[in-house]
Structures are given as C-alpha cells and as structure tokens.
Write an enzyme that holds these catalytic residues in place. Structure first.
Site, mmCIF file in Angstrom:
data_model
loop_
_atom_site.group_PDB
_atom_site.id
_atom_site.type_symbol
_atom_site.label_atom_id
_atom_site.label_comp_id
_atom_site.label_asym_id
_atom_site.label_seq_id
_atom_site.Cartn_x
_atom_site.Cartn_y
_atom_site.Cartn_z
ATOM 1 N N ASP A 437 0.833 -1.162 -0.082
ATOM 2 C CA ASP A 437 0.044 0.214 -0.071
ATOM 3 C C ASP A 437 0.940 1.252 -0.076
ATOM 4 O O ASP A 437 0.496 2.265 -0.660
ATOM 5 C CB ASP A 437 -0.909 0.013 1.256
ATOM 6 C CG ASP A 437 -0.202 -0.135 2.516
ATOM 7 O OD1 ASP A 437 0.880 -0.898 2.631
ATOM 8 O OD2 ASP A 437 -0.741 0.295 3.594
ATOM 9 N N GLU A 443 3.344 -0.306 7.763
ATOM 10 C CA GLU A 443 2.463 -1.136 7.176
ATOM 11 C C GLU A 443 2.922 -1.830 6.156
ATOM 12 O O GLU A 443 3.474 -2.795 6.228
ATOM 13 C CB GLU A 443 1.370 -0.078 6.828
ATOM 14 C CG GLU A 443 -0.110 -0.820 6.266
ATOM 15 C CD GLU A 443 -1.047 0.005 6.291
ATOM 16 O OE1 GLU A 443 -2.443 -0.313 6.122
ATOM 17 O OE2 GLU A 443 -0.906 1.302 6.823
ATOM 18 N N GLU A 725 -2.175 9.123 -0.940
ATOM 19 C CA GLU A 725 -3.343 8.124 -0.454
ATOM 20 C C GLU A 725 -4.680 9.164 -0.280
ATOM 21 O O GLU A 725 -5.722 8.461 -0.585
ATOM 22 C CB GLU A 725 -3.125 7.420 1.012
ATOM 23 C CG GLU A 725 -4.095 6.752 1.631
ATOM 24 C CD GLU A 725 -3.475 6.113 2.789
ATOM 25 O OE1 GLU A 725 -4.138 5.057 3.130
ATOM 26 O OE2 GLU A 725 -2.623 6.567 3.453
ATOM 27 N N HIS A 752 1.172 6.334 -2.779
ATOM 28 C CA HIS A 752 0.067 5.162 -2.885
ATOM 29 C C HIS A 752 -0.462 5.258 -3.961
ATOM 30 O O HIS A 752 -1.450 5.816 -4.692
ATOM 31 C CB HIS A 752 -0.880 5.899 -1.627
ATOM 32 C CG HIS A 752 -1.521 4.706 -0.651
ATOM 33 N ND1 HIS A 752 -1.207 4.427 0.453
ATOM 34 C CD2 HIS A 752 -2.582 4.139 -1.265
ATOM 35 C CE1 HIS A 752 -2.108 3.565 1.032
ATOM 36 N NE2 HIS A 752 -3.033 3.299 0.210
#
Length: 850
Positions: A437, A443, A725, A752
C-alpha cells in the site's frame, strides 16, 4: 526479412532457473513485410521437438526434466510468406522435487522474545576448500528471514531481500547463484540473515515472529569438477554463527544499524544448531521478481535545517536506500533519517507513525562506502546527522522488483506527463516483492483492493507476469474453504482487526482473485493463469452470492450488504464509517461485474454451463441494483454519490434510457461539484470511462485536467512526484492531513498508487490501445482526443511485439500513425467513426475533425 524479437521461457529471456516440470515458452517476431502471420513454430529442447501454431503459452511436454541440468531450447519459425528465422536460449532446472541434503540452521543460543522488535541479524560462515579443477559451481539457498550472501568478500547476486515474501506456510522461494568464477582453493561463504517478514517486526500492530521464532538459513553448494566428480556442501552444525557481525539491527520499519568497525575474522563465532522449523513450505526455485537497484538520483539541494541537520532533497519520492561516500573517522556514528515531506524546514515524520526509517552507520577509518542492504525506506528527503557536509557525498537508489518497463505515454499537456510519472513512481515504490500500500510507514502490506483496481494500469506500464504469478500463487493458497480472500496477501492475522482475522468476501478487495488475473490475461494472454485461478474465482463468487443472499428476502437476494465492506474507501470529505456505509452499492455492483468476468473466463476455458450460470447471476444482480438501489429516475436511494453512478455505468449494468439517465445524473453531479473528484477507491479508476463512453468526453477531460482539490492535477500542482493516499494529503495551506477529523488518524501516505489507476484511461482512451483478445492477438486502436490536447503518443509492448500510436491535431485535421506487431490484427476507429482493420505493419490515417 523475418526475425525473432524476444524468445522467453517462464517469462524470462535469460537467467531462468525453474522447478516447473512443464516450462512455458513464448516469442515475438519482427518482419519488414505487412500482414505477417505465423505459419508454424518448431521448439526443440535437447532431443525433444514439437510443432506449434501459437506464439504464447507454448508448454513443454517432452521427457521429464532432471534436477540441476542446463537445457538448450531452440526455436525455428516460418511465416505466411515462407520466411524463416531461428534463435535459442538456455535455462536450468533446480531441485525439481528432489529432497535437499541440507538442514535448516540457526543459533539456538539466541532466544529472541522481545515484543514489537526485530531480532538481531545472524551471520553464518563456512570455510571450505576446492579439491580440483571446477567445471561448474552453484549455491542454492533460502531463509526464514531475508539474507545476503558473500563469497570471499564479494556479494553474490544483485538482488535485495531474498528469498522474497511468500505465504510461508505454503511455499518459499530459493535462489541459485552461479559461483563458478568466484571460487579459489580456499573459500569462505558468509550469509547474513535478518528477521525480514518471517521473524521481524511487521504490520501496523508491530507483530513479530509471525512465521518463525527466529531466523533460519538453508543452503547447498554444488561443485562439479572437470573429472566428473561432484561435491555438495550443505548447511549443518559445522557452520559457524554469531549475532556480533557488522549488521547490528535490521528491520523494514525502523531501518538498519551497520558497524564497519567490526572485523568478522575476529568476531566470536560458535557452531550453528539445527532448527526445527514450525512450518514446512514447499521449496521452489525463484519464480517471482526479486527486488533490485534501479535508478540513481543525485541531490538537487542540500540545506541545513533549523535543528542543524543536513537535509538532502532528491527531487523524487521513492522506495529505496541512500548510497554514501564517506571520509570517516573510526567510531563516528552517522544517522540517515528519511521522510517524504518537509514541514517548516524539517523532516516531517509524523505520517510514519511508529516507523523510525533510519539507517545508522558506524565508521571505520578513512574512505568508505555505505548503502543499506537489509532494509528500505520511502522517502524524498534524507536528513544526515553526525558528519559535516564536506566529508560525505550522497545519492539515492530506487529499489523495486525487477519489472521490465512495458508502456510509455506522453502528450501535449505537461501536467498529464507529470501525472503519468507520478503513477509510474508510485507503482515502482510499491512493487517491492509484493504489491504494498505504501513504502514508508509501519504497514507495507499486500492489500488486495489496491492492486485489484490498479492491475490494468500496472499491466500497461510494466511486464507484471512473474510478479503477479508469484502473488496470485499466495492468494490461492490463502483463500479459505468458504471462498473468502484475505484483505492482505500474504495473509497476516492482525489481533483486534475482525476483517484481518478471517478471510472474507469483501467487494473489490476479495475480487483481486478475479480482477488481477483478468488484467494480466488481457495484457499477456496467459490462459494457464486463468486456468489456475478459475477454481478460486468460483469459490469466491459462491461466497459473495452467499453473503448477498443471507437474511435477504427473495426480492433482495442479490443486494450484497453483508458481512464487511470497505465501501467507497478514501472518498474525499468523509470518514471511514461513511465510506463503509456505501458498501451495499459498491458490493452489489462488484458482484454483477465480477460474475460477468467469470462468465467470460468460463467461456474462454470451454466451461459453457458455468458461463451461462455466471452471466445469469451478473444480469440478476445488475437488475437488482437498478430496481432496489436506484429510484425511478435512476437517482440513488439514500442520496446520490459519484461512485454509485460510475460503477453501474462502467460495469455495463444498465441499458437504454436507464443508462442515458444515469450518465446524465453523473455528469450533473460532477458539474455541480466543479469537476472535482468525489469517488473512493472503487470509483476512481472508472469515473472518466463512465463519462467518455456515455457521450460526455469533454466532461471527462475537464475532470482529468481540473487542478483544484480534490483532483489528480491538484497533487501535481502541489509538487507531488508520486500519488497520494488522500486527495488532500497536503492541504492548500501547506499542512498535512493526518485524518484527525474523520476518525482515520495517521492514515496518510504520499506514495500510494491506488488513485493512479486513472493511468488506464491514458492508454485505453487517449491513445486508444485496447486488447480485444488476450495478449493483444487482436486489439483496437480508437483514440478519443479532447481537452485541448494537440498530440499524444505512446506504445505498449505485447507478447507479439510493440504497438505504437501517435496522433496530432493541426489546423483542425487529425493525423494518426500506428504500428501493428507481426502475428496480430488491429481494428482502427478514427474520431469520425470510420473503421479500418489491418494486419501487421505501419499505417497513417488523416481526417478533418467535425
């Protein structure tokens, strides 16, 4: 004149090592003639020979391949003019199911029990002697963790993070390194193994030891002497190990600590121990695309921040590492800090959450070089502390999986060219062995929804064949018996996150099992991929149908509300609860769309009854969406929103007046919103198509070219070099949107790729290149100029060769130039609607625009 352009085995033109007992070949051809078609191809592998009529999906079905053998494959082709051409390649087999002699080794004296931390890297070594003249030598190796090999002080291979990240419970890759030219009479092999994905701290919960309680290494050195004798040196208890090597810390989130003052010859080693690994994955020769170093960047500026830190700006956000030339002093400690953005002249690290993203280097005396090997960062800016500017030179190196570039797009609008660059760089930054991502915060997970929606754009820009094949193998392995697909692949069960604990059927995320292989099939024509994925697709659709029907009246049995949906994820000016409330619209539309695709796949595979069954499901679901979720005027019950119109339009769920009315409702909504984007992840890839394909081409261009927030070009205007994002990740006042006001605090990334799925529109509508048969055996070129663009050009490399398109508008005249690869046929549709069909060759067309 006919010649073979590319000849591949397992999608590689060289360096293939495989355990596949039936490797697959493909080739493309080039000819100076027009309308060239393949008449026959003869493939020979050693003493086996067979004739084919296709250029892709040529499956070896000769004698059983033997382990550790080099094979010569020869190809001879003849075209419809009687011209011939030939070429050859070599490939090797690995173990091909043969048992390993080696044992997994570790350091059982190292009892790693800390939470939310990564284990200290283990350094293994083996000293060995050569007994005669060598004909060939290979190392076969893998690890629970990530590893680097050095032989006699020289790194083996040019990859990072081997063996890569796979579904460890099911399969694990191993690598082969050719060491024939590196061996001496006396040798030392060193293997450094970090925790990586297997034992290191991973996920936003900072879990560790997810797959292994600590690192373990497995390796065999195979030496073939000129006298015909063979020697195998395997990992066992005679190998030595220490945690006091040069690598003191190694983790993807926090970074790396490297101590150059450590002399391995003087380090305290002891015998390794045999590890009783808790899982037994199938060991397979590397079939994915490992991470490698690519572009290098010089800093465009170096400033001293208010805090006194040196701040280097490399001008490009990326995933990668620094490369430093240092004039060091023994014991000097240099810290490299990484961030995507600056705030008030300092690195802004709050979006990193718990990730430190630091590399620490402890100098030896004199001139030296340093670049991290056991971690990577997401960054544009690097802050350096601990050394003055006159004793260090810095570069940045982009790291991503070894994906051949596949397409190019450019046009007369520089902002769109910059957007194309942002799309490509976000993809590169997040194709780090798995489709992540984001590459910077704590993450970096293999989210299925992001890649499901971005896959067509990815397949235009890059050859995704080996990358997707590897990841989809994991997806199949992780699917549960009920058909659910994990939200992230490889799957990690994250405590406290219901949707992460159990693989679910969740629209657009779980549909990665359909949308990704379908995009890859359209791009590469790999019918075997469809065949492998088909059982997973059927199980998944069955699960979707179950959740749509559970607790529903007969009237509502196709409205998919249960069990969990991300809905209109990341739609602007909303929070995650509001995104998910839109799940019954995104879910129902997705069920109609995906079941329709599975119907088409069933037809391709010859599953006629299935094709009819899934088409019926698709049509019933589409009708339910129209009748139950929309009112008599095709408005959305509960309130109009862009995605709810976009999906049924793009997914061809409507017809006649319903389609026209829905398109009018959508365009009115968009015009009323000043052409700003209001779609979340599911709608963003398709909104421009929904407009352009329904009579609103100029509105599509206006939306594309809008530069106020939220829009694609707002990000470009704000200086983005990758996709964001959040549309307003950087607000117009210069502040960063961390999502504090909508309950999704900390969820902001400046790298992203999901919203970069608009790149599909660049190729399919602006250039007009679209496959009508898998792999572009037949395709269409139907450019749709607009938005004031005066020219556009680009190309796409297909399994048959490169398609090229260039168009210009001058004095009201439209001129189109194209190249059609040998072995294919193309339908050309000009803006006037005029249609022409051509075989291979170069063509020009011109007409007056109406």
């Amino acid at each position: 004149m006919l010649r073979i352009n590319e000849f591949k085995v397992e999608n590689l033109s060289s360096g293939c090592v495989t355990d596949n007992p039936a490797p697959v070949f493909s080739f493309s051809m080039i000819s100076s003639e027009k309308n060239v078609l393949l008449k026959k191809a003869v493939l020979s592998v050693n003493n086996w020979m067979e004739e084919f009529r296709q250029q892709t999906g040529i499956v070896y079905n000769g004698p059983k391949l033997t382990p550790f053998t080099r094979y010569l494959a020869t190809l001879e082709i003849t075209d419809n003019y009687g011209e011939t051409a030939s070429t050859s390649l070599e490939f090797e087999t690995g173990f091909v199911g043969k048992e390993w002699n080696a044992s997994w080794i570790t350091d059982d004296a190292y009892q790693f029990k800390e939470r939310k931390k990564s284990p200290r890297p283990m350094t293994f070594k083996k000293d060995f002697f050569i007994k005669g003249e060598i004909r060939q030598a290979r190392i076969y190796s893998t690890a629970f963790g990530i590893y680097e090999l050095e032989l006699n002080g020289k790194k083996m291979g040019n990859d990072y993070f081997a063996p890569g990240y796979t579904s460890y419970k099911h399969q694990l890759q191993y690598q082969m390194y050719d060491i024939t030219e590196e061996l001496r009479k006396q040798n030392q092999l060193v293997a450094v193994v970090g925790g990586g994905w297997a034992a290191g701290s991973y996920t936003y919960k900072r879990m560790n030891r997810i797959y292994a309680k600590r690192q373990a290494f497995l390796g065999e050195i195979h030496i073939l002497y000129k006298d015909g004798t063979q020697e195998i040196i395997s990992t066992d208890e005679t190998w030595q190990v220490t945690e006091n090597g040069n690598f003191r810390e190694a983790e993807f989130y926090d970074g790396e600590v490297y101590d150059a003052t450590v002399n391995l010859e003087k380090a305290s080693f002891h015998n390794a121990s045999i590890e009783k690994v808790k899982i037994r994955p199938q060991l397979l020769a590397q079939y994915g695309s490992l991470v490698k170093a690519h572009e290098q960047f010089e800093p465009i500026s170096c400033q001293i921040s208010p805090s006194g830190m040196l701040i280097y700006d490399f001008g490009q956000n990326m995933a990668g590492v620094i490369q430093a030339d240092i004039q060091g002093r023994a014991g000097e400690r240099i810290v490299f800090h990484h961030a995507e953005v600056l705030l008030d002249g300092e690195l802004y690290t709050k979006p990193l959450r718990s990730a430190r993203q630091q590399a620490v280097y402890i100098c030896k005396e004199g001139e030296q070089k340093y670049s991290p090997r056991m971690t990577y960062m997401g960054f544009r800016y690097v802050g350096v502390s601990g050394i003055p500017v006159d004793r260090i030179k810095l570069k940045a190196v982009a790291l991503y999986s070894d994906l051949p570039e596949n397409g190019e797009f450019s046009c007369s609008e520089p902002m769109l060219d910059k957007l194309q660059s942002c799309i490509e760089w976000s993809a590169k930054s997040n194709f780090v062995d798995i489709p992540t991502d984001c590459p910077q915060r704590d993450e970096r997970l293999g989210w299925t929804g992001d890649i499901a929606l971005f896959a067509p754009t990815a397949a235009y820009n890059f050859d995704m064949s080996r990358f997707f094949d590897k990841w989809l193998k994991d997806l199949r392995a992780e699917q549960n018996q009920g058909g659910g697909i994990p939200m992230i692949v490889p799957m990690v069960k994250i405590p406290g996150q219901f949707e992460m604990m159990f693989p679910l059927a969740a629209d657009h995320w779980g549909d990665a099992c359909i949308l990704v292989p379908w995009a890859e099939y359209k791009a590469r024509g790999d019918i075997e991929l469809l065949r492998k994925m088909y059982p997973s697709m059927k199980k998944y659709i069955k699960a979707c149908k179950f959740w749509a029907g559970l607790f529903s009246t007969p009237k509502n049995k196709r409205i998919w509300k249960l069990l969990f949906h991300y809905g209109d994820w990341c739609a602007p000016d909303m929070g995650y609860k509001d995104w998910m409330k839109r799940g019954k619209w995104t879910g129902t539309a997705c069920l109609a769309h995906s079941s329709g695709i599975v119907s088409e796949i069933a037809r391709i595979l010859g599953e006629t009854e299935d094709a009819e069954k899934y088409m019926k499901l698709s049509q019933e679901t589409a009708q339910a969406y129209r009748n139950i979720l929309m009112d008599e005027n095709c408005h959305i019950k509960g309130g109009d929103f862009q995605t709810a119109f976009v999906l049924p339009l793009y997914y061809n769920m409507l017809s006649g007046n319903d389609k026209k009315t829905t398109a009018a409702n959508l365009v009115n909504l968009i015009r009323d919103n000043n052409y700003n984007i209001k779609t979340g992840f599911p709608g963003t890839p398709y909104v421009l198509f929904a407009l352009a394909d329904n009579g609103y081409l100029e509105d599509a261009y206006k939306m594309l070219l809008t530069d106020t927030c939220p829009s694609w070009l707002y990000e470009v205007k704000a200086g983005a070099t990758t996709m964001w994002e959040r549309w307003d990740a950087l607000r117009e006042d210069g502040s960063c949107n961390l999502g504090e006001d909508n309950g999704s605090g900390g969820m902001v990334s400046f790298n992203h790729y999901a919203n970069g799925a608009v790149g599909d529109f660049f190729y399919r509508r602006i250039l007009g290149i679209e496959a009508t048969e898998g792999g572009y055996k037949t395709f269409r070129i139907a450019p749709q100029p607009g938005g004031g663009l005066s020219w556009a050009k680009g190309n796409v490399n297909t399994p048959y060769g490169r398609i090229r398109v260039s168009w210009t508008i001058e004095n009201g005249r439209f001129k189109l130039e194209i190249e059609v690869p040998a072995g294919t046929r193309c339908e050309i549709i000009l803006p006037s609607g005029r249609k022409v069909t051509e075989g291979s060759g170069s063509y020009s067309y011109e007409e007056l625009l109406g």
